[in-house]
Design a protein around this motif. Structure first.
Motif, mmCIF file in Angstrom:
data_model
loop_
_atom_site.group_PDB
_atom_site.id
_atom_site.type_symbol
_atom_site.label_atom_id
_atom_site.label_comp_id
_atom_site.label_asym_id
_atom_site.label_seq_id
_atom_site.Cartn_x
_atom_site.Cartn_y
_atom_site.Cartn_z
ATOM 1 N N GLY A 1 0.753 -1.260 0.131
ATOM 2 C CA GLY A 1 0.023 0.035 -0.136
ATOM 3 C C GLY A 1 0.792 1.367 0.091
ATOM 4 N N LEU A 2 2.171 1.140 -0.272
ATOM 5 C CA LEU A 2 2.924 2.356 -0.140
ATOM 6 C C LEU A 2 4.005 2.277 -1.326
ATOM 7 C CD1 LEU A 2 4.122 2.375 3.623
ATOM 8 C CD2 LEU A 2 2.740 3.950 2.527
ATOM 9 N N PRO A 3 4.236 3.575 -1.785
ATOM 10 C CA PRO A 3 5.148 3.790 -2.905
ATOM 11 C C PRO A 3 6.543 2.927 -2.582
ATOM 12 C CG PRO A 3 4.205 5.909 -2.678
ATOM 13 C CD PRO A 3 3.784 4.816 -1.480
ATOM 14 N N LYS A 4 7.484 2.448 -3.352
ATOM 15 C CA LYS A 4 8.239 1.724 -3.147
ATOM 16 C C LYS A 4 9.263 2.258 -1.951
ATOM 17 C CE LYS A 4 8.820 -2.411 -6.013
ATOM 18 N NZ LYS A 4 9.576 -2.732 -7.356
ATOM 19 N N PRO A 5 9.775 3.690 -2.454
ATOM 20 C CA PRO A 5 10.849 4.175 -1.593
ATOM 21 C C PRO A 5 10.279 4.331 -0.026
ATOM 22 C CG PRO A 5 10.244 5.743 -3.241
ATOM 23 C CD PRO A 5 9.644 4.599 -3.537
ATOM 24 N N THR A 6 9.100 4.718 -0.003
ATOM 25 C CA THR A 6 8.336 4.817 1.485
ATOM 26 C C THR A 6 8.203 3.460 1.983
ATOM 27 O OG1 THR A 6 7.073 6.376 0.278
ATOM 28 C CG2 THR A 6 6.520 5.986 2.399
ATOM 29 N N ALA A 7 8.033 2.368 1.095
ATOM 30 C CA ALA A 7 8.121 1.115 1.807
ATOM 31 C C ALA A 7 9.465 0.702 2.376
ATOM 32 C CB ALA A 7 7.572 0.077 0.759
ATOM 33 N N TRP A 8 10.493 1.240 1.571
ATOM 34 C CA TRP A 8 11.950 1.014 2.192
ATOM 35 C C TRP A 8 12.192 1.681 3.414
ATOM 36 C CZ3 TRP A 8 16.297 -1.871 0.835
ATOM 37 C CH2 TRP A 8 16.269 -2.456 -0.468
ATOM 38 N N MET A 9 11.483 2.930 3.612
ATOM 39 C CA MET A 9 11.551 3.705 4.869
ATOM 40 C C MET A 9 10.693 3.045 6.022
ATOM 41 S SD MET A 9 9.528 6.895 5.131
ATOM 42 C CE MET A 9 9.549 8.194 6.570
ATOM 43 N N ILE A 10 9.645 2.670 5.739
ATOM 44 C CA ILE A 10 8.885 2.122 6.905
ATOM 45 C C ILE A 10 9.329 0.575 7.177
ATOM 46 C CG2 ILE A 10 6.875 1.401 7.614
ATOM 47 C CD1 ILE A 10 6.608 4.255 7.437
ATOM 48 N N PHE A 11 9.345 -0.366 6.290
ATOM 49 C CA PHE A 11 9.560 -1.606 6.495
ATOM 50 C C PHE A 11 11.187 -1.899 6.731
ATOM 51 C CE2 PHE A 11 5.699 -1.700 4.160
ATOM 52 C CZ PHE A 11 4.888 -1.969 5.327
ATOM 53 N N GLY A 12 12.221 -0.896 6.159
ATOM 54 C CA GLY A 12 13.406 -1.186 6.292
ATOM 55 C C GLY A 12 14.195 -0.351 7.190
ATOM 56 N N MET A 13 14.149 1.019 7.159
ATOM 57 C CA MET A 13 14.674 1.750 7.855
ATOM 58 C C MET A 13 14.468 1.703 9.273
ATOM 59 S SD MET A 13 17.298 3.453 6.653
ATOM 60 C CE MET A 13 17.811 4.734 7.287
ATOM 61 N N MET A 14 12.940 1.727 9.395
ATOM 62 C CA MET A 14 12.562 1.492 10.853
ATOM 63 C C MET A 14 12.791 0.235 11.566
ATOM 64 S SD MET A 14 8.967 2.910 12.310
ATOM 65 C CE MET A 14 7.855 2.147 11.582
ATOM 66 N N PHE A 15 12.623 -0.652 10.563
ATOM 67 C CA PHE A 15 12.734 -2.154 11.305
ATOM 68 C C PHE A 15 13.991 -2.775 11.485
ATOM 69 C CE2 PHE A 15 7.984 -1.571 10.919
ATOM 70 C CZ PHE A 15 7.714 -2.065 12.197
ATOM 71 N N ILE A 16 15.019 -2.422 10.655
ATOM 72 C CA ILE A 16 16.265 -3.229 10.614
ATOM 73 C C ILE A 16 17.070 -2.945 12.099
ATOM 74 C CG2 ILE A 16 18.744 -2.647 9.933
ATOM 75 C CD1 ILE A 16 17.611 -4.406 7.948
ATOM 76 N N PRO A 17 16.885 -1.887 12.814
ATOM 77 C CA PRO A 17 17.569 -1.963 14.010
ATOM 78 C C PRO A 17 17.015 -2.957 15.162
ATOM 79 C CG PRO A 17 16.940 0.275 13.404
ATOM 80 C CD PRO A 17 16.408 -0.525 12.409
ATOM 81 N N PHE A 18 15.935 -3.435 14.630
ATOM 82 C CA PHE A 18 15.565 -4.770 15.330
ATOM 83 C C PHE A 18 16.570 -5.954 15.590
ATOM 84 C CE2 PHE A 18 10.751 -4.150 15.959
ATOM 85 C CZ PHE A 18 10.696 -4.299 17.442
ATOM 86 N N PHE A 19 17.369 -5.793 14.679
ATOM 87 C CA PHE A 19 18.390 -6.811 14.761
ATOM 88 C C PHE A 19 19.541 -6.685 15.885
ATOM 89 C CE2 PHE A 19 22.880 -7.852 13.487
ATOM 90 C CZ PHE A 19 22.838 -9.145 12.862
ATOM 91 N N ILE A 20 19.573 -5.343 16.230
ATOM 92 C CA ILE A 20 20.600 -5.239 17.307
ATOM 93 C C ILE A 20 19.660 -5.388 18.612
ATOM 94 C CG2 ILE A 20 21.643 -3.429 18.780
ATOM 95 C CD1 ILE A 20 22.081 -2.227 15.808
ATOM 96 N N SER A 21 18.322 -5.157 18.737
ATOM 97 C CA SER A 21 17.518 -5.316 19.900
ATOM 98 C C SER A 21 17.368 -6.821 20.143
ATOM 99 C CB SER A 21 16.108 -4.882 19.783
ATOM 100 O OG SER A 21 16.104 -3.569 19.066
ATOM 101 N N PHE A 22 17.374 -7.664 19.161
ATOM 102 C CA PHE A 22 17.208 -9.072 19.241
ATOM 103 C C PHE A 22 18.447 -9.539 19.985
ATOM 104 C CE2 PHE A 22 18.327 -13.315 17.642
ATOM 105 C CZ PHE A 22 17.133 -13.768 17.722
ATOM 106 N N PHE A 23 19.613 -9.201 19.597
ATOM 107 C CA PHE A 23 20.730 -9.618 20.116
ATOM 108 C C PHE A 23 21.260 -8.970 21.723
ATOM 109 C CE2 PHE A 23 21.895 -10.910 16.012
ATOM 110 C CZ PHE A 23 22.561 -12.296 16.222
ATOM 111 N N TYR A 24 20.374 -7.929 22.064
ATOM 112 C CA TYR A 24 20.357 -7.280 23.303
ATOM 113 C C TYR A 24 19.739 -8.299 24.024
ATOM 114 C CZ TYR A 24 19.980 -3.665 27.257
ATOM 115 O OH TYR A 24 19.893 -3.189 28.037
#
Lengths: 177, 493
Positions: free
Chosen positions: A125-148
């Motif tokens: 439901g979002l233009p591709k660059p906005t989808a990168w922002m929401i699903f990529g930029m926002m959620f990638i740091p969960f990787f660090i949270s997961f290890f914490y």
């Protein structure tokens, strides 16, 4: 430890110069938007920073610089006295940061294409660059949270740390008496 | 049911306020010392701390200003949310353990207390306390004003209170706030945060679902409508543009670990090991609550562009207009209660740190001790609320200046001194003092002299860059300071 901070200081100096370069560069017209002609409470976008190659690349590196600063700060937080733990933590944090840079590049590239082609490609439901922002930029740091979360007792606050802190407190109380 | 919309909203808000009073009475019995009043006896569990952390971060701005910004600028202000997971990672990686251990080591009551423990200089804790008071005045005043405006909006729709004044609404809302903050201190504050956080998550999720079902083709229709009018508005940078958005990403991402009303909660939890659970609960709670911010803003922009909704008088009316026109009356009632929850949870957190700064940190920094601290803590809480209420009503532009720059000032003053300084033995008190002063100078000079910043780069981002540079540069150029051996040992953990 000082080595990280020396590198961080150098990085911040370059980042500061980048801001100065942005400040002194020719700003594209209405780059921060202007009042929409038909709707007074809405802003309409003006020219983007991609209009000139100077502002396009300065803006790109501004974003890279911010992720770099986040990286330095996270590395400061990942410091442990035990070298083996420190290496493991730095490896994980390094991978997390690399993903962050990759996703940022994916988003910016997708946006450059979006600006040039007015692409109507959508993802969830979002233009591709906005989808990168929401699903990529926002959620990638969960990787660090997961290890914490999963490695907390192994890396962040070990049983030895807990014992050592109990000793410090016991000695302090004795001294205060 | 539509005919009873306003009575339903009023009932939910009244029930919520009664709940706050109940929490205040309950917390009174648990508050027996200043340690309980400011630090909740350092005895908080996972859920209470986690909800207190995220609900204090998301103030009334997330429920009123946030949707208004998305309505006005498209995706730009979503960058304040995009950075949240990274921001919480930084806060927890660098501060959660360290602050908790320092708080126990120094039996500290406030952030300036642990700053003194780390740096060993009263001047540093004094400057941090001053930065906190300046930020608190602006923030608290804007929260009180927002609370009163929303209450007035609800009450003027009734038959019996249609002419109620803003001053009277300030008195009513502050009375509730003062009651539970004075009686129960931080205990009442964090336990009401638990209720407030829960209300916010439920309300935001339901509103987001309402947004999706308002349009036949869900979110795709919203995106298409906005894109056809202005492709950039639904692009990643909205109408503000790339540089301005990235500056928000920076100052809200890194700056979240410098918000004293939030990070102080990290001194209050019972077991250090609980930090690993507090992080995910806080993050998920915040993200769910932020759905309202994005959902309403984009929906109202699309509805106005489609001509379904007449244009709003101001962008800040986006949330209230959506709730009045498109949400079920019961949901509108829950969301208005959620809005009060968001405002009050932030206001009580500010009251607590402001009171600590006025009656504990500053007197201590100038060598004075106060007897009967608990009594004076309660009195100071009431006085700060009254002062902030008067300030909100009669100070004109000053409240807006302090309110708008609160986040950036805290970020630039506290990130270097606390986030880096608590993890780097080389950091010196001189560097810390200069970082705090520079943050105040840069923020206020740019605002007061109306210096135009290209690309609308956030002033807080500039101040943060300057204070980081000064802090690290001065520390590297100085000799390593001598630390208290216990502090040094804790910094090795």
């Amino acid at each position: 430890m000082d080595k990280i901070f020396k590198l961080f200081f150098g990085f911040l100096l370059v980042f500061g110069l980048l801001i100065v370069a942005l400040w002194t560069s020719e700003v594209p017209q209405n780059v921060t938007g202007s009042t929409d002609t038909a709707h007074q409470t809405l802003l309409h976008s003006g020219q983007t920073v991609a209009t000139t190659s100077a502002t396009k690349w300065l803006s790109y590196f501004f974003g890279m610089g911010i992720i770099g600063i986040f990286g330095f700060v996270i590395f400061v937080g990942g410091r442990k006295k035990d070298q083996a733990i420190r290496k493991k933590m730095y490896r994980i944090l390094g991978i997390g940061l690399l993903f962050y840079f990759i996703v940022y590049n994916g988003m910016v590239n997708s946006w450059w294409t979006y600006v040039e082609t007015n692409s109507m490609d959508y993802f969830m439901g979002l233009p591709k660059p906005t989808a990168w922002m929401i699903f990529g930029m926002m959620f990638i740091p969960f990787f660090i949270s997961f290890f914490y979360i999963t490695k907390f007792e192994d890396w962040v606050y070990t049983k030895e740390d807990e014992q050592r802190f109990a000793e410090i407190m016991a000695n302090r109380k004795k001294r205060d008496k | 049911m539509e005919a009873y919309r306003n009575p339903i909203i009023l009932t939910f808000v009244a029930l919520y306020m009664l709940l706050c009073i109940g929490v205040g009475i309950w917390a009174l019995r648990r508050t027996k010392s200043t340690h309980d009043f400011f630090m909740a006896g350092r005895d908080l569990g996972v859920m209470v701390t986690a909800f207190a952390v995220f609900s204090s971060t998301l103030s009334g701005f997330g429920f009123v200003g946030g949707p208004g910004l998305v309505y006005k600028m498209g995706m730009s202000s979503v960058w304040m949310i995009v950075c949240v997971i990274m921001g919480y990672n930084i806060s927890f990686m660098l501060l959660a353990k360290r602050l908790r251990l320092f708080a126990e080591l120094g039996n500290s009551l406030s952030l300036p207390d642990v700053v003194f423990l780390r740096y060993g200089k009263r001047s540093t804790s004094f400057l941090v306390a001053v930065a906190i008071i300046l930020g608190v005045l602006g923030y608290l005043a804007t929260q009180i004003l927002a609370m009163a405006i929303v209450l007035q909006d609800i009450l003027v729709e009734t038959d019996f209170l249609a002419t109620i004044s803003l001053e009277m609404c300030v008195v009513v809302s502050c009375s509730i706030l003062v009651f539970y903050s004075v009686t129960g201190g931080i205990v009442a504050s964090v336990y009401s945060d638990l209720i407030q956080g829960g209300v916010m998550v439920i309300a935001a999720t339901l509103v987001f679902l309402t947004v999706v079902y308002t349009f036949d083709n869900g979110f795709s229709e919203i995106s298409q409508t906005i894109q056809e009018h202005d492709p950039e508005a639904i692009g990643p940078w909205g109408t503000l543009g790339m540089v301005g958005c990235l500056s928000w990403f920076f100052v809200f991402g890194l700056g979240s670990s410098g918000q004293p009303h939030v990070v102080t909660k990290m001194m209050m939890y019972k077991n250090v090991n609980d930090a690993k659970y507090i992080l995910p609960v806080s993050t998920i709670g915040y993200l769910f609550s932020a759905l309202l911010w994005i959902g309403i803003g984009l929906a109202m922009r699309a509805l106005v562009l489609q001509g379904v909704q007449p244009e709003l008088e101001t962008a800040d009316a986006a949330a209230s207009q959506f709730l009045q026109n498109y949400a079920h009356p019961v949901l509108a009632g829950v969301v208005f209660a959620g809005l009060f929850a968001a405002i009050m949870s932030t206001a009580d957190a500010f009251l607590n740190i402001g009171t600590a700064a006025v009656m504990h940190d500053i007197p201590k920094a100038i060598g004075k001790t106060i007897k009967n601290e608990l009594f004076w803590a309660r009195t100071t809480t009431a006085l700060i609320t009254i002062f902030s209420a008067v300030f909100a009503l009669y100070s004109g532009d000053l409240v807006a200046i302090l309110g708008a720059f609160g986040w950036g000032t805290f970020a630039a003053a506290i990130v270097p001194v606390v986030v880096l300084g608590f993890n780097w033995k080389r950091a010196t008190p001189m560097a810390a003092n200069i970082a705090v002063i520079s943050s105040l100078v840069v923020n206020f000079v740019i605002k007061i002299f109306k210096i135009s910043v290209p690309y609308n780069i956030d002033v807080g981002a500039l101040a943060l860059t300057v204070s980081l540079l000064l802090f690290i540069g001065i520390s590297l150029a100085s000799e390593q300071p001598e630390l208290d051996p216990d502090v040094e040992a804790v910094m090795d953990l």
